[in-house]
Design a protein around this motif. Structure first.
Motif, mmCIF file in Angstrom:
data_model
loop_
_atom_site.group_PDB
_atom_site.id
_atom_site.type_symbol
_atom_site.label_atom_id
_atom_site.label_comp_id
_atom_site.label_asym_id
_atom_site.label_seq_id
_atom_site.Cartn_x
_atom_site.Cartn_y
_atom_site.Cartn_z
ATOM 1 N N LYS A 10 -0.712 1.518 -1.010
ATOM 2 C CA LYS A 10 -2.338 1.145 -1.362
ATOM 3 C C LYS A 10 -3.479 1.650 -0.391
ATOM 4 C CE LYS A 10 -5.184 -3.183 -1.577
ATOM 5 N NZ LYS A 10 -6.295 -2.454 -1.511
ATOM 6 N N ARG A 11 -2.920 2.131 0.731
ATOM 7 C CA ARG A 11 -3.888 2.585 1.925
ATOM 8 C C ARG A 11 -4.152 4.083 1.435
ATOM 9 N NH1 ARG A 11 -0.812 -0.682 6.544
ATOM 10 N NH2 ARG A 11 -2.069 -2.308 6.131
ATOM 11 N N THR A 12 -3.134 4.599 0.584
ATOM 12 C CA THR A 12 -3.574 6.072 0.351
ATOM 13 C C THR A 12 -4.131 6.330 -1.102
ATOM 14 O OG1 THR A 12 -1.387 6.398 -1.080
ATOM 15 C CG2 THR A 12 -0.782 6.600 1.146
ATOM 16 N N MET A 13 -4.443 5.048 -1.584
ATOM 17 C CA MET A 13 -5.248 5.118 -2.975
ATOM 18 C C MET A 13 -6.641 4.633 -2.845
ATOM 19 S SD MET A 13 -1.958 3.712 -5.429
ATOM 20 C CE MET A 13 -2.397 4.572 -6.671
ATOM 21 N N ASP A 14 -7.504 5.075 -3.597
ATOM 22 C CA ASP A 14 -8.769 4.711 -3.774
ATOM 23 C C ASP A 14 -8.645 3.274 -4.616
ATOM 24 O OD1 ASP A 14 -8.773 5.674 -6.212
ATOM 25 O OD2 ASP A 14 -9.976 7.522 -5.795
ATOM 26 N N LYS A 15 -9.749 2.737 -4.834
ATOM 27 C CA LYS A 15 -9.855 1.596 -5.669
ATOM 28 C C LYS A 15 -9.597 1.849 -7.048
ATOM 29 C CE LYS A 15 -12.943 -1.158 -2.899
ATOM 30 N NZ LYS A 15 -14.255 -2.005 -2.917
ATOM 31 N N ASP A 16 -9.987 2.866 -7.773
ATOM 32 C CA ASP A 16 -9.844 3.382 -9.100
ATOM 33 C C ASP A 16 -8.244 3.648 -9.336
ATOM 34 O OD1 ASP A 16 -12.284 2.829 -9.816
ATOM 35 O OD2 ASP A 16 -12.744 5.045 -9.876
ATOM 36 N N TRP A 18 -5.796 2.289 -7.463
ATOM 37 C CA TRP A 18 -5.291 1.124 -7.379
ATOM 38 C C TRP A 18 -5.144 0.215 -8.452
ATOM 39 C CZ3 TRP A 18 -1.340 -0.578 -4.414
ATOM 40 C CH2 TRP A 18 -1.169 -1.755 -4.267
#
Length: 90
Positions: A10-16, A18
């Protein structure tokens, strides 16, 4: 390939990204957050989808640490799989 926990992914991804993972996993962002933060457990189908969608960066046994070996006995002894407690067996 580095293995990680769902919260690390999750910490490696942006909101889109995720949001996309949640949609592709057939779950809500809220439930995916709850699983990532340890407030809920992924069901077997969700754990398998997350493993597939993350290209095995997040393994299903990290999402179901207490019973993965019962759900997927074929994974016992595979590379990287955690050991199964002797009292639980495969």
């Amino acid at each position: 390939m580095r293995r990680m926990q769902l919260i690390e992914l999750k910490r490696t991804m942006d909101k889109d990204g995720w949001r996309s993972l949640a949609g592709q996993s057939q779950t809500s962002v809220g439930h995916l957050n709850n699983v990532a933060y340890g407030h809920a457990t992924a069901n077997a189908a969700l754990a398998r989808r997350i493993e597939e969608l993350s290209n095995q960066q997040v393994r299903r046994w990290t999402l179901r640490p207490d019973d993965w070996h019962v759900i997927w006995p074929e994974l016992v002894g595979t590379d990287g799989a955690p050991s199964v407690p002797a009292e639980q067996g495969a």
